[in-house]
Design a protein around this motif. Structure first.
Motif, PDB file in Angstrom:
ATOM      1  N   ARG A 111       0.820  -1.220   0.000  1.00 47.83           N
ATOM      2  CA  ARG A 111       0.000   0.000   0.000  1.00 47.83           C
ATOM      3  C   ARG A 111       0.853   1.269   0.000  1.00 47.83           C
ATOM      4  NH1 ARG A 111      -4.369  -0.544   4.625  1.00 47.83           N
ATOM      5  NH2 ARG A 111      -2.609  -1.413   5.778  1.00 47.83           N
ATOM      6  N   GLY A 112       2.171   1.110   0.048  1.00 45.52           N
ATOM      7  CA  GLY A 112       3.052   2.268  -0.012  1.00 45.52           C
ATOM      8  C   GLY A 112       3.812   2.504   1.280  1.00 45.52           C
ATOM      9  N   ALA A 113       4.300   3.735   1.424  1.00 44.10           N
ATOM     10  CA  ALA A 113       5.093   4.102   2.599  1.00 44.10           C
ATOM     11  C   ALA A 113       4.194   4.397   3.790  1.00 44.10           C
ATOM     12  CB  ALA A 113       5.948   5.326   2.274  1.00 44.10           C
ATOM     13  N   HIS A 114       4.704   4.098   4.982  1.00 42.16           N
ATOM     14  CA  HIS A 114       4.007   4.471   6.213  1.00 42.16           C
ATOM     15  C   HIS A 114       5.031   4.604   7.324  1.00 42.16           C
ATOM     16  CE1 HIS A 114       4.118   0.292   7.927  1.00 42.16           C
ATOM     17  NE2 HIS A 114       4.206  -0.004   6.644  1.00 42.16           N
ATOM     18  N   GLY A 115       4.653   5.319   8.377  1.00 41.72           N
ATOM     19  CA  GLY A 115       5.557   5.514   9.501  1.00 41.72           C
ATOM     20  C   GLY A 115       5.589   4.309  10.409  1.00 41.72           C
ATOM     21  N   ARG A 116       6.764   3.967  10.878  1.00 44.58           N
ATOM     22  CA  ARG A 116       6.882   2.918  11.885  1.00 44.58           C
ATOM     23  C   ARG A 116       6.396   3.447  13.229  1.00 44.58           C
ATOM     24  NH1 ARG A 116      12.715  -0.172  11.372  1.00 44.58           N
ATOM     25  NH2 ARG A 116      12.882  -0.210   9.107  1.00 44.58           N
ATOM     26  N   VAL A 117       5.904   2.567  14.056  1.00 51.07           N
ATOM     27  CA  VAL A 117       5.524   2.927  15.418  1.00 51.07           C
ATOM     28  C   VAL A 117       6.750   2.746  16.311  1.00 51.07           C
ATOM     29  CG1 VAL A 117       4.034   2.398  17.374  1.00 51.07           C
ATOM     30  CG2 VAL A 117       3.132   2.272  15.033  1.00 51.07           C
ATOM     31  N   ILE A 118       7.191   3.831  16.929  1.00 54.72           N
ATOM     32  CA  ILE A 118       8.386   3.812  17.764  1.00 54.72           C
ATOM     33  C   ILE A 118       7.984   3.904  19.223  1.00 54.72           C
ATOM     34  CG2 ILE A 118      10.617   4.908  18.209  1.00 54.72           C
ATOM     35  CD1 ILE A 118      10.295   3.794  15.366  1.00 54.72           C
ATOM     36  N   ASP A 119       8.490   3.003  20.038  1.00 55.82           N
ATOM     37  CA  ASP A 119       8.207   2.992  21.477  1.00 55.82           C
ATOM     38  C   ASP A 119       6.708   3.071  21.759  1.00 55.82           C
ATOM     39  OD1 ASP A 119      10.909   2.802  22.071  1.00 55.82           O
ATOM     40  OD2 ASP A 119      11.168   4.975  22.194  1.00 55.82           O
ATOM     41  N   GLY A 120       5.953   2.251  21.059  1.00 60.58           N
ATOM     42  CA  GLY A 120       4.513   2.202  21.281  1.00 60.58           C
ATOM     43  C   GLY A 120       3.781   3.484  20.953  1.00 60.58           C
ATOM     44  N   GLY A 121       4.372   4.284  20.065  1.00 53.23           N
ATOM     45  CA  GLY A 121       3.752   5.545  19.690  1.00 53.23           C
ATOM     46  C   GLY A 121       4.184   6.712  20.552  1.00 53.23           C
ATOM     47  N   GLU A 122       5.053   6.455  21.521  1.00 51.54           N
ATOM     48  CA  GLU A 122       5.508   7.503  22.431  1.00 51.54           C
ATOM     49  C   GLU A 122       6.975   7.831  22.230  1.00 51.54           C
ATOM     50  OE1 GLU A 122       4.455   6.382  26.397  1.00 51.54           O
ATOM     51  OE2 GLU A 122       2.312   6.598  26.033  1.00 51.54           O
ATOM     52  N   GLY A 123       7.467   7.646  20.993  1.00 45.31           N
ATOM     53  CA  GLY A 123       8.869   7.937  20.719  1.00 45.31           C
ATOM     54  C   GLY A 123       9.091   8.236  19.258  1.00 45.31           C
ATOM     55  N   ILE A 206       5.765  11.119   0.348  1.00 49.65           N
ATOM     56  CA  ILE A 206       6.107  10.059  -0.607  1.00 49.65           C
ATOM     57  C   ILE A 206       4.869   9.631  -1.381  1.00 49.65           C
ATOM     58  CG2 ILE A 206       6.858   7.648  -0.806  1.00 49.65           C
ATOM     59  CD1 ILE A 206       8.767   8.202   1.549  1.00 49.65           C
ATOM     60  N   SER A 207       3.756   9.533  -0.693  1.00 50.82           N
ATOM     61  CA  SER A 207       2.492   9.173  -1.347  1.00 50.82           C
ATOM     62  C   SER A 207       2.079  10.247  -2.358  1.00 50.82           C
ATOM     63  CB  SER A 207       1.397   8.990  -0.291  1.00 50.82           C
ATOM     64  OG  SER A 207       0.159   8.671  -0.900  1.00 50.82           O
ATOM     65  N   ILE A 208       2.214  11.517  -1.973  1.00 53.67           N
ATOM     66  CA  ILE A 208       1.907  12.621  -2.887  1.00 53.67           C
ATOM     67  C   ILE A 208       2.838  12.585  -4.093  1.00 53.67           C
ATOM     68  CG2 ILE A 208       1.973  15.138  -3.129  1.00 53.67           C
ATOM     69  CD1 ILE A 208       1.087  15.253  -0.147  1.00 53.67           C
ATOM     70  N   ASN A 209       4.105  12.344  -3.838  1.00 55.93           N
ATOM     71  CA  ASN A 209       5.080  12.287  -4.936  1.00 55.93           C
ATOM     72  C   ASN A 209       4.721  11.199  -5.938  1.00 55.93           C
ATOM     73  OD1 ASN A 209       6.526  14.315  -3.691  1.00 55.93           O
ATOM     74  ND2 ASN A 209       8.026  12.930  -2.774  1.00 55.93           N
ATOM     75  N   ARG A 210       4.313  10.053  -5.418  1.00 56.28           N
ATOM     76  CA  ARG A 210       3.968   8.936  -6.300  1.00 56.28           C
ATOM     77  C   ARG A 210       2.735   9.264  -7.138  1.00 56.28           C
ATOM     78  NH1 ARG A 210       3.862   3.040  -3.697  1.00 56.28           N
ATOM     79  NH2 ARG A 210       6.088   3.572  -3.637  1.00 56.28           N
ATOM     80  N   LYS A 211       1.765   9.918  -6.514  1.00 61.09           N
ATOM     81  CA  LYS A 211       0.513  10.246  -7.199  1.00 61.09           C
ATOM     82  C   LYS A 211       0.717  11.316  -8.273  1.00 61.09           C
ATOM     83  CE  LYS A 211      -3.985  10.713  -7.896  1.00 61.09           C
ATOM     84  NZ  LYS A 211      -4.793   9.654  -8.553  1.00 61.09           N
TER      85      LYS A 211
END
Length: 223
Positions: A111-123, A206-211
Motif C-alpha cells: 500500500r506504499g510508505a508508512h511511519g513505523r511505530v516507535i516505542d509504542g507511539g511515544e517515541g 512520498i504518497s503525494i510524490n507517487r501520485k
C-alpha cells in the motif's frame, strides 16, 4: 548568513546526507561527510567539491570516518537509515554536540510508505538519539526535504524546514542552517516529542510524490 558552522554529516554518503552537505557547503559552511570508513566518504566528498567548483564563498567538503568527522564539528547531522540507528548513535562521540536528526523511521508495503511505530507511539528517532546520548543536545529538522531537490539545480527550495527540540539555542542552529536550503530561517515547530509527527509525515509526501510525479515539500502559511 553571519554564522558559519563546522558540520559533520553522519550518513554523508547517502542521498540525503550528500544533498544537505552540498547545500550547507554552498552556503559557506565547512562540511565533513562521515561514513563507517574514510575510504567510502572520500570519493563522495570529492563529488560534492567538484559540484561546488566556481561557487563563490563555498565552504570546504571533506570525507572522514564517523568519529573523526565528529571530532572538530560544531554541529552533527544524523542522516542515516533507521535500521541500525540505535547501535550507530550509541557508538558515536556526541557528548557536548548539537545534533540534528533528519532520520525518518519508515516502512513500505504493497500500500506504499508508512511511519513505523516507535516505542509504542511515544517515541521517535530523534528522541531515541537524545535518550542514547544524554550529554548531546538533539533537535529534529530537515525530515521532509527531498534528496532529489537538494542535489538539484535550483538555488533554493520553495518550502519550509520545521525544527523541533527542547533547547532553544540548539533549535536556533538548525533554523540558521535552514537558510542554506530555503533562503529563509527554519520554523520553530515545538518540542522534541513532535518529531513523532514530523518523521512519519514524510510517508505522506512520498504518497503525494507517487501520485503527482513530483517532489513535494512543506510550506507553512501565516508565519
Amino acid at each position: 548568513m553571519t554564522t558559519t558552522y563546522r558540520i559533520a554529516v553522519i550518513g554523508g554518503t547517502g542521498p540525503q546526507g550528500k544533498g544537505l552537505g552540498y547545500r550547507f557547503a554552498k552556503a559557506g559552511h565547512s562540511v565533513v561527510l562521515g561514513s563507517r570508513s574514510a575510504e567510502k566518504a572520500g570519493p563522495v566528498a570529492d563529488e560534492v567539491t567538484e559540484r561546488l567548483a566556481g561557487v563563490e564563498g563555498a565552504g570546504s567538503v571533506t570525507g572522514a570516518a564517523n568519529a573523526d568527522a565528529i571530532g572538530e564539528a560544531d554541529v552533527v547531522l544524523l542522516a542515516v537509515p533507521y535500521d541500525g540507528h540505535a547501535e550507530l548513535v550509541e557508538s558515536l562521540p556526541l557528548a557536548g554536540k548539537t545534533v540534528i536528526s533528519c532520520v525518518n523511521p519508515l516502512a513500505f508495503d504493497k500500500r506504499g510508505a508508512h511511519g513505523r511505530v516507535i516505542d509504542g507511539g511515544e517515541g521517535s528517532a530523534a528522541e531515541e538519539a537524545q535518550r542514547l546520548q544524554p550529554e548531546a543536545t538533539v533537535v529534529g529538522a530537515f525530515h521532509n526535504v527531498s534528496a532529489v531537490l537538494l542535489w538539484g539545480e535550483d538555488d533554493y527550495l520553495d518550502e519550509d524546514v520545521l525544527v523541533v527540540g527542547d533547547v532553544v539555542e540548539a533549535k536556533e542552529v538548525a533554523m540558521d542552517l535552514a537558510e542554506a536550503v530555503t533562503s529563509r530561517r527554519g520554523i520553530d515547530a515545538g518540542k522534541l516529542r513532535l518529531a513523532r509527527q514530523l518523521e512519519p509525515f514524510t510517508a505522506v509526501l512520498i504518497s503525494i510524490n507517487r501520485k503527482y510525479k513530483t517532489h513535494a515539500g512543506v510550506r507553512i502559511s501565516g508565519v
